[in-house]
Write an enzyme that holds these catalytic residues in place. Structure first.
Site, PDB file in Angstrom:
ATOM      1  N   THR A  81       0.849  -1.182   0.000  1.00 14.62           N
ATOM      2  CA  THR A  81       0.000   0.000   0.000  1.00 14.62           C
ATOM      3  C   THR A  81       0.888   1.236   0.000  1.00 14.62           C
ATOM      4  OG1 THR A  81      -1.868   1.045   1.111  1.00 14.62           O
ATOM      5  CG2 THR A  81      -0.129   0.213   2.498  1.00 14.62           C
ATOM      6  N   THR A  82       0.269   2.398  -0.071  1.00 18.00           N
ATOM      7  CA  THR A  82       0.978   3.666   0.119  1.00 18.00           C
ATOM      8  C   THR A  82       0.111   4.567   0.981  1.00 18.00           C
ATOM      9  OG1 THR A  82       2.071   3.525  -2.045  1.00 18.00           O
ATOM     10  CG2 THR A  82       1.992   5.687  -0.994  1.00 18.00           C
TER      11      THR A  82
END
Length: 237
Positions: A17-18
Site C-alpha cells: 500500500t501507500t
C-alpha cells in the site's frame, strides 16, 4: 487447479500500500491509494485506507488489513469512552498513544503500520507514525507501506514548512501517484482527508485524473479501448 500442490496458497502473502500524512500551516492532510493486494492478486481495487477514529482524528492503515482494522476498532472504542469521561474530544496525542499501546502490546502478532493524524485545540495539526513494532514517532510528515520506498527522496526535496492547505493536498496527491507508478502493490484511486480547525474534508481522485509519470500508459476502461485506438503514424522516408 492442482489440489495436491497447495504450498503457494498457504504461504504468507505480501501486502502492499501507500499511506501518507503531511502537516501544513493550520492542519494535516492524510492520503492513501486504494489497492488491497493479496500476493499477486488484487483483492479490492477501491478500498478506503483512511479510517475515522474521532471527529478530529483519523488513521491511515497499511500492512495486514485485518490487523489494522481491529486496531482501529479498539482505539475508536477506547476514545469514545475517553470522550464521555472527560466530556471533551480526545487530542491527537492521546489517540496516537492508544494506537501505540495496542500495537506494542501485540507486536509479536500484528503486521500493520499506521499513521495517525488530526487537529486539536491544544497543539493544532499533528502527525504520528506507528510502524511495525509499536514505536510512536511525531513527525512533520510520515510515509508508510510498500510504496514509501520510492518516496523518501521525493519528500526530502518537496516537503517544506509552512505550506498552505492547497500545497499540502497537491503534494500528497502527487506523492501517492508517484508511488502508484512505481509500486505494483499500490494502485487504484487516491483518497485524501484534510483536518483543520474548520473540520474535516474528504477528496477523491480517480485513477484516470492522476498525473502520468515516466513510460506510464494512459488508463483505459476496457481492452476494446486499446484495440480500437489508432496505431502509430507510418514513418515517412
Amino acid at each position: 487447479m492442482d489440489l495436491n500442490n497447495m504450498g503457494d496458497l498457504n504461504a504468507p502473502h505480501s501486502m502492499g500500500t501507500t499511506i501518507i500524512g503531511v502537516t501544513y500551516n493550520g492542519g494535516v492532510v492524510l492520503g492513501a491509494d486504494s489497492r488491497t493486494s493479496t500476493g499477486m492478486y488484487v483483492a479490492n481495487r477501491a478500498s478506503d485506507k483512511i479510517t475515522q477514529l474521532t471527529d478530529n482524528v483519523y488513521v491511515c492503515r497499511s500492512g495486514s488489513a485485518a490487523d489494522s482494522q481491529i486496531v482501529s476498532d479498539y482505539v475508536r472504542y477506547f476514545l469514545h469512552q475517553h470522550t464521555i469521561q472527560l466530556d471533551q474530544p480526545a487530542t491527537v496525542k492521546v489517540a496516537a498513544n492508544l494506537v501505540r499501546l495496542i500495537a506494542y502490546g501485540n507486536k509479536n502478532m500484528l503486521q500493520t503500520g499506521l499513521i495517525v493524524g488530526g487537529w486539536d485545540k491544544y497543539e493544532g495539526g499533528k502527525i504520528y507514525g506507528v510502524p511495525l513494532g509499536g514505536t510512536l514517532i511525531e513527525q512533520p510528515f510520515a510515509i508508510g507501506g510498500s510504496g514509501s520506498s520510492y518516496l523518501y527522496g521525493f519528500f526530502d526535496q518537496a516537503w517544506k514548512e509552512g505550506m498552505t492547505k492547497e500545497e499540502a493536498e497537491q503534494l500528497v496527491v502527487k506523492a501517492v501517484s508517484l508511488a502508484i507508478a512505481r509500486d505494483g502493490a499500490s494502485g487504484g484511486v487516491v483518497r485524501t482527508v484534510t483536518i483543520n480547525s474548520e473540520g474535516v474534508s474528504r477528496k477523491f481522485y480517480p485513477g484516470d485524473t492522476l498525473p502520468l509519470w515516466h513510460e506510464e500508459l494512459e488508463a483505459h476502461t476496457s481492452l476494446l479501448d486499446i484495440l480500437n485506438a489508432p496505431g502509430p503514424e507510418p514513418m515517412n522516408i
